[in-house]
Design an enzyme around this catalytic site. Structure first.
Site, PDB file in Angstrom:
ATOM      1  N   ARG A 104       0.827  -1.210   0.000  1.00 57.16           N
ATOM      2  CA  ARG A 104       0.000   0.000   0.000  1.00 57.16           C
ATOM      3  C   ARG A 104       0.858   1.256   0.000  1.00 57.16           C
ATOM      4  O   ARG A 104       1.822   1.357   0.741  1.00 57.16           O
ATOM      5  CB  ARG A 104      -0.874   0.022   1.251  1.00 57.16           C
ATOM      6  CG  ARG A 104      -1.507  -1.296   1.550  1.00 57.16           C
ATOM      7  CD  ARG A 104      -2.101  -1.350   2.939  1.00 57.16           C
ATOM      8  NE  ARG A 104      -3.211  -0.426   3.117  1.00 57.16           N
ATOM      9  CZ  ARG A 104      -3.800  -0.206   4.282  1.00 57.16           C
ATOM     10  NH1 ARG A 104      -3.365  -0.816   5.373  1.00 57.16           N
ATOM     11  NH2 ARG A 104      -4.788   0.638   4.370  1.00 57.16           N
ATOM     12  N   MET A 115      -2.956   6.797  -5.257  1.00 58.99           N
ATOM     13  CA  MET A 115      -1.972   5.788  -5.617  1.00 58.99           C
ATOM     14  C   MET A 115      -2.506   4.419  -5.219  1.00 58.99           C
ATOM     15  O   MET A 115      -3.337   4.314  -4.335  1.00 58.99           O
ATOM     16  CB  MET A 115      -0.647   6.109  -4.961  1.00 58.99           C
ATOM     17  CG  MET A 115       0.034   7.227  -5.719  1.00 58.99           C
ATOM     18  SD  MET A 115       1.501   7.793  -4.907  1.00 58.99           S
ATOM     19  CE  MET A 115       0.846   8.532  -3.470  1.00 58.99           C
ATOM     20  N   ARG A 348      -7.167   8.165   9.617  1.00 57.26           N
ATOM     21  CA  ARG A 348      -6.605   9.490   9.286  1.00 57.26           C
ATOM     22  C   ARG A 348      -7.650  10.533   9.634  1.00 57.26           C
ATOM     23  O   ARG A 348      -8.828  10.200   9.800  1.00 57.26           O
ATOM     24  CB  ARG A 348      -6.262   9.564   7.801  1.00 57.26           C
ATOM     25  CG  ARG A 348      -7.485   9.367   6.921  1.00 57.26           C
ATOM     26  CD  ARG A 348      -7.128   9.335   5.443  1.00 57.26           C
ATOM     27  NE  ARG A 348      -8.250   8.750   4.708  1.00 57.26           N
ATOM     28  CZ  ARG A 348      -8.157   8.168   3.527  1.00 57.26           C
ATOM     29  NH1 ARG A 348      -7.009   8.064   2.934  1.00 57.26           N
ATOM     30  NH2 ARG A 348      -9.222   7.680   2.932  1.00 57.26           N
ATOM     31  N   HIS A 471     -15.625   7.880  -3.652  1.00 57.95           N
ATOM     32  CA  HIS A 471     -14.650   8.851  -4.151  1.00 57.95           C
ATOM     33  C   HIS A 471     -15.323  10.193  -4.416  1.00 57.95           C
ATOM     34  O   HIS A 471     -14.836  11.249  -4.013  1.00 57.95           O
ATOM     35  CB  HIS A 471     -14.023   8.295  -5.433  1.00 57.95           C
ATOM     36  CG  HIS A 471     -13.028   9.223  -6.070  1.00 57.95           C
ATOM     37  ND1 HIS A 471     -13.370  10.064  -7.100  1.00 57.95           N
ATOM     38  CD2 HIS A 471     -11.732   9.470  -5.792  1.00 57.95           C
ATOM     39  CE1 HIS A 471     -12.308  10.764  -7.450  1.00 57.95           C
ATOM     40  NE2 HIS A 471     -11.297  10.427  -6.667  1.00 57.95           N
ATOM     41  N   CYS A 866     -10.968  50.621   5.803  1.00 55.47           N
ATOM     42  CA  CYS A 866     -12.280  50.436   5.182  1.00 55.47           C
ATOM     43  C   CYS A 866     -12.157  50.002   3.732  1.00 55.47           C
ATOM     44  O   CYS A 866     -13.135  49.933   3.013  1.00 55.47           O
ATOM     45  CB  CYS A 866     -13.123  51.690   5.317  1.00 55.47           C
ATOM     46  SG  CYS A 866     -12.442  53.111   4.451  1.00 55.47           S
TER      47      CYS A 866
HETATM   48  P1  ADP Z   1      -6.101   3.838  -0.326  1.00 58.19           P
HETATM   49  O1  ADP Z   1      -4.973   4.714   0.030  1.00 58.19           O
HETATM   50  O2  ADP Z   1      -6.551   3.945  -1.733  1.00 58.19           O
HETATM   51  O3  ADP Z   1      -7.220   3.924   0.661  1.00 58.19           O
HETATM   52  P2  ADP Z   1      -5.283   1.420   0.985  1.00 58.19           P
HETATM   53  O4  ADP Z   1      -3.849   1.121   1.057  1.00 58.19           O
HETATM   54  O5  ADP Z   1      -5.891   1.973   2.221  1.00 58.19           O
HETATM   55  O6  ADP Z   1      -5.553   2.345  -0.255  1.00 58.19           O
HETATM   56  O7  ADP Z   1      -6.014   0.101   0.573  1.00 58.19           O
HETATM   57  C1  ADP Z   1      -7.324   0.082   0.109  1.00 58.19           C
HETATM   58  C2  ADP Z   1      -8.122  -0.964   0.787  1.00 58.19           C
HETATM   59  O8  ADP Z   1      -7.535  -2.233   0.626  1.00 58.19           O
HETATM   60  C3  ADP Z   1      -8.220  -0.798   2.268  1.00 58.19           C
HETATM   61  O9  ADP Z   1      -9.244   0.053   2.614  1.00 58.19           O
HETATM   62  C4  ADP Z   1      -8.509  -2.178   2.752  1.00 58.19           C
HETATM   63  O10 ADP Z   1      -9.880  -2.414   2.724  1.00 58.19           O
HETATM   64  C5  ADP Z   1      -7.798  -3.041   1.753  1.00 58.19           C
HETATM   65  N1  ADP Z   1      -6.570  -3.541   2.332  1.00 58.19           N
HETATM   66  C6  ADP Z   1      -5.350  -3.000   2.308  1.00 58.19           C
HETATM   67  N2  ADP Z   1      -4.464  -3.745   2.984  1.00 58.19           N
HETATM   68  C7  ADP Z   1      -5.149  -4.809   3.475  1.00 58.19           C
HETATM   69  C8  ADP Z   1      -4.816  -5.927   4.281  1.00 58.19           C
HETATM   70  N3  ADP Z   1      -3.570  -6.142   4.717  1.00 58.19           N
HETATM   71  N4  ADP Z   1      -5.790  -6.789   4.577  1.00 58.19           N
HETATM   72  C9  ADP Z   1      -7.054  -6.585   4.137  1.00 58.19           C
HETATM   73  N5  ADP Z   1      -7.432  -5.578   3.383  1.00 58.19           N
HETATM   74  C10 ADP Z   1      -6.498  -4.671   3.042  1.00 58.19           C
HETATM   75 MG    MG Z   2      -7.181   3.508   2.479  1.00 59.61          MG
END
Ligand code: ADP
Ligand code: MG
Ligand code: MG
Length: 912
Positions: A104, A115, A348, A471, A866
């Protein structure tokens, strides 16, 4: 030599904190927001799957090195992976107990969806078989495997996602499945094979079976995505620096798609549209990650989770509280429930509308999570601005409803009123709005990061799919665009460029009105109106701001109705009433023209006497509304020719009349025409006589009063007669007479003597003593530089920063803004438009001198501003630093100025 540490396990947070000198902001810079919060959540005991973060420094090293991992990074990544293996008891690539991870991205500032993430890394033909042996659930395993190929294909290898999605659609059609969840294990297995073929046909290579290879390529893809077009566009729009880089987070997979005791979802700890203190979100049973935000399946409201999985729901609520307390702000969270066990995948600070920002700040202060001062700093002046933006007229809404003009309803995810022409793609929306200046509404089945430029150009956003955290909803809220999503009744045909609800068809280019407050979509253009600020949270927040600020906030108004609004918005006085504005009204203009035409003082006085009662009533009206508060009335300022018809037009009219004399049939008609000609000729002569080469620097302001003392004397008489009149009614009146455009102390001396005599005369006639002041505007450099002398004759100063900017720069605003100023700004010759934001170094310096000198002569000299700058937050900060008594601005900016003044006070307190 030890190599640099590029990779940190989530439980190595302390070590990373040391590296960034214990600065949380530094940690966010190193780990990205997502990584920093994942590690932090783990530290405070929130359940997070084991994982690690590859730092933004590694990303920057990779990009700077032209696509080579920095020294030692890859080894560290593999070691971190081994540490996770130990923790989970699973092994990456192991056929029996395979560890799967997600890869991620995560930058310092949250960039939603900008991303991409790859899930289920570690799956291949072997590990898939192993997982089936363990889970006895081929449906789950092949769903996971095909997702890996699909995400890896689109994110890492740039295969268009449609290639995969259409294969799924085709399968669903063939077997008659309504949603993805209805497909069986065998069908997903078939699709997995199909995906591998698609992968190969697009890339000419096989999908990599080696998990380590998968991880390596995914890591690189995240690094590279930092410079992808979508990410660059977003950073440009949101003002985020391009050199921060992204971190990579590798997280053990948890599964929301292992059956009906599994789920995945997203939520806000408070409502992001209204701020109401209650979880808001969407989830899906038996689904994985992106399914919720992608808007592919209809999501469930988070409230329903209380019934579906009561224990997980209770824990989620509990964690929401913990996170809010820890981060002291509303959180946007992502979670997954695997076989009843809740895992947090992200947190966040949540995006929110202006309304929600205000309510959340106030509520949190009252809950004791933050202080009043923090609550005030959490709301920006531009968010206050939003409350003063148009809403639909309630009358217009009622009519449209009764006439059946409601096309459909959807989720009201971002409030406000938007009227525009329907456009079905982002590029067209942008070109219609930017190049052709049209108002557009961006309409899509759902939006993607590629659509952001169109959404920014649009007045409002409408989607047929997606939930409250889609989104479209998030982006709309962030940029303050009204939005309605999830309008399931809406059928959008992108090919034919039209949409329909039942048998009602809307073509691209047709007008619609979106009410983001109610979620209603109206056909046609509804009228809008400016709201009153009745929001109870806003009222409270502004009251807190009032306690903090030291700068007064007054308003510029000419008429009683505006004064009324200014008072409601919290103005503490009138800083500028342009008395001459009242002359332009149709029943008065003839008299002022007569006054201008008069050759003899007697005629002049007669004309002015007819104007006197009008002016008296104008002022009395203002005084009544402003009962108990000061009212500054500026005497006539513009040059007289502005009250006469345009010279060119006069000449044309005269030519026309003369033609008609030649062809007039009767003597009587000729006679009447000749009379008209004579009248216009005298006006023309006078207009020519008053014509100036440069009226801005001509006979105006105090010069005019010196030239025609009868005029300003009449105005002062009107002020004081009105003051006596309303005093008798029991109104407390504090009139201040302001003389414009002084350059030399003597001008003020001469004019004030005449005027103050008249004021005394009126008070003696009426037998009433009024508390009054005479002062001047400081709007010429000479006045500023000799303010000590001027202060001998002025009891207050008010900076007219528009004229002061013009005369300091030696440019005329209208000409400059229509001409070279844009070029100056584009080329960076001037950092800002000095007419929008006060020029600190030039104009601000003159103000500083004037205040200092003025106050040496008169210790408590009241100094205000003013000019329009009085409503601009950056300029207000300068005014605060300069020690002004008050800023005066348009009534609509008063609430903004109250907050901005509080921000300025807090900022200088912090600096000390
Ligand atoms: P974004 O920045 O687009 O939100 P994320 O990195 O948060 O992307 O990933 C998107 C989604 O993928 C997350 O909201 C989650 O639901 C799923 N996800 C990411 N990592 C995992 C994980 N280790 N196990 C299960 N689901 C995951
Ligand atoms: Mg996310
Ligand atoms: Mg002026």
């Amino acid at each position: 030599m030890s190599t640099k540490k590029w990779v940190y396990l989530f439980d190595e947070l302390d070590q990373a904190m040391q590296y960034v000198n214990d600065e949380w902001d530094g940690l966010r810079g190193l780990f990205g927001g997502k990584g920093a919060n994942l590690a932090d959540m783990q530290r405070i005991g929130v359940p997070v799957p084991p994982g690690f973060t590859v730092t933004t420094e590694a990303c920057n090293g990779y990009l700077a090195g032209g696509g080579v991992f920095p020294d030692g990074m890859w080894d560290q990544e593999l070691q971190a992976l081994m540490a996770i293996e130990k923790k989970t008891g699973k092994t990456f690539g192991d056929a029996d107990h395979p560890l799967l991870v997600s890869c991620r991205s995560g930058a310092k500032f949250s960039m939603p969806g900008m991303m991409d993430t790859v899930l289920n890394i570690g799956l291949n033909d072997e590990t898939a078989k192993g997982m089936i042996r363990h889970t006895k659930d081929p449906r789950f395993v092949y769903d996971a495997y095909r997702r890996l190929i699909q995400m890896f294909g689109s994110v890492v290898m740039n295969i268009p996602d449609e290639a995969f999605e259409s294969a799924i659609e085709q399968m669903k059609r063939e077997v008659g499945a309504a949603s993805d969840a209805d497909l069986t294990g065998a069908q997903w297995q078939y699709l997995t094979a199909r995906f591998k073929t698609i992968f190969r046909s697009h890339t000419q290579v096989d999908f990599p079976q080696d998990p380590v290879e998968q991880l390596k390529m995914a890591t690189e893809a995240v690094f590279k995505s930092w410079n992808g077009k979508r990410a660059v566009d977003y950073r440009n729009a949101a003002g985020i620096a391009h050199d921060l880089g992204t971190a990579v987070n590798i997280v053990t997979m948890v599964f929301g798609n292992m059956g009906d005791d599994c789920a995945t979802g997203v939520a806000m700890t408070r409502n992001g549209a209204t701020g109401a203190p209650k979880l808001e979100g969407d989830y899906l049973i038996n689904a994985q990650g992106e399914d919720v935000v992608a808007g592919i399946r209809m999501t469930k409201d988070i409230d329903q989770l209380a019934d579906d999985m009561p224990e997980a729901y209770a824990e989620l609520q509990q964690i929401a509280k913990v996170l809010e307390k820890h981060y002291r702000d509303m959180q946007d969270i992502e979670f997954t429930i695997e076989k009843g066990k809740l895992w947090m995948l992200q947190t966040r600070d949540g995006k929110r509308t202006a309304q929600a920002a205000v309510r959340i700040a106030v509520d949190m202060a009252e809950e004791g999570l933050i202080t009043h001062e923090e609550a005030v700093t959490r709301v920006s002046p531009s968010q206050i601005d939003f409350f003063l933006h148009p809403q639909f007229d309630t009358q217009a809404i009622a009519e449209a409803r009764s006439q059946g003009m409601v096309l459909a309803r959807g989720l009201n995810v971002s409030p406000g009123a938007a009227v525009g022409k329907v456009v079905f793609d982002a590029d067209l929306a942008e070109s219609w709005a930017k190049e052709q200046g049209r108002k557009v509404l961006m309409v899509r089945p759902e939006t993607k990061p590629d659509d952001v430029h169109g959404m920014l150009a649009a007045k409002g956003i409408l989607t047929s799919r997606g939930g409250r955290t889609s989104h479209a909803a998030l982006v709309a809220r962030q940029f303050g665009k009204p939005a309605i999503v999830g309008v399931s009744a809406l059928q959008i045909d992108l090919n034919k460029r039209r949409m329909s609800v039942g048998d009602r068809v809307i073509q691209e280019g047709d007008w619609l009105s979106l009410d983001g407050n109610t979620g209603e979509i109206f056909i046609g253009q509804l009228t809008t109106m400016v709201p009153d600020i009745k929001d109870p949270w806003l009222i409270k927040l502004l009251a807190w701001a009032d306690e903090i600020r030291t700068l007064g906030v007054w308003a510029n108004v000419d008429y009683p109705v505006d004064a009324q609004r200014a008072r409601e918005y919290g103005a503490e006085g009138i800083g500028l009433c342009r008395s001459e504005h009242m002359f332009f009204e149709s029943e008065r203009l003839p008299y002022i023209q007569k006054m201008i035409m008069a050759q003899l003082p007697f005629d002049r006085r007669e004309a002015l006497n007819t104007l006197l009662p009008f002016q008296r009533e104008d002022f009395a009206g203002l005084f009544r509304v402003m009962d108990g508060l000061p009212v500054i009335i500026r005497l006539i300022d513009p040059p007289l020719h502005e009250f006469l018809p345009d010279l060119v037009q006069l000449i044309n009219e005269l030519a026309d009349l003369k033609m008609r004399v030649k062809h007039a049939p009767t003597l009587a008609e000729i006679d009447s025409l000749l009379q008209q000609i004579q009248r216009k000729e005298t006006i023309r002569k006078q207009a020519e006589h008053l014509h100036e080469q440069n009226p801005m620097l001509g006979l105006r302001g105090v010069r005019l009063g010196i030239q025609i003392p009868e005029l300003t004397t009449m105005q002062v008489r009107a002020v004081f007669e009105a003051a006596c009149e309303v005093t008798r009614e029991g109104v407390k009146v504090l009139p201040k007479v302001m003389i414009p455009l002084t350059s030399h102390a003597n001008e003020l001396k001469v004019q004030r003597e005449v005027l103050e005599n008249e004021a005394r005369k009126v008070m003696a006639e009426q037998g009433i003593e009024i508390e009054y002041k005479f002062g001047t505007m400081i709007e010429l450099p000479r006045a500023a530089l000799t303010a000590d002398r001027i202060a001998e004759h002025a009891q207050f100063f008010s900076f007219g920063t528009n004229d002061l900017t013009q005369t300091t720069y030696g440019i005329s605003r209208d000409d400059a803004e229509a001409g070279f100023l844009i070029g100056y700004l584009n080329r960076g010759i001037l950092p800002e438009n000095p007419f929008a934001t006060l020029d600190r170094d030039g104009v601000g310096e003159l103000m500083r001198i004037a205040i200092k000198k003025g106050r040496t002569t008169r210790k408590d000299m009241e100094c205000g501003i003013c000019g329009e700058h009085g409503g601009d937050p950056d300029s207000i900060a300068i005014c605060h630093e300069l020690g002004l008594t008050y800023v005066s601005c348009s009534p609509f900016r008063v609430p903004i100025a109250r907050l901005a003044a509080a921000h300025a006070a807090l900022k200088s307190k912090k600096a000390k």
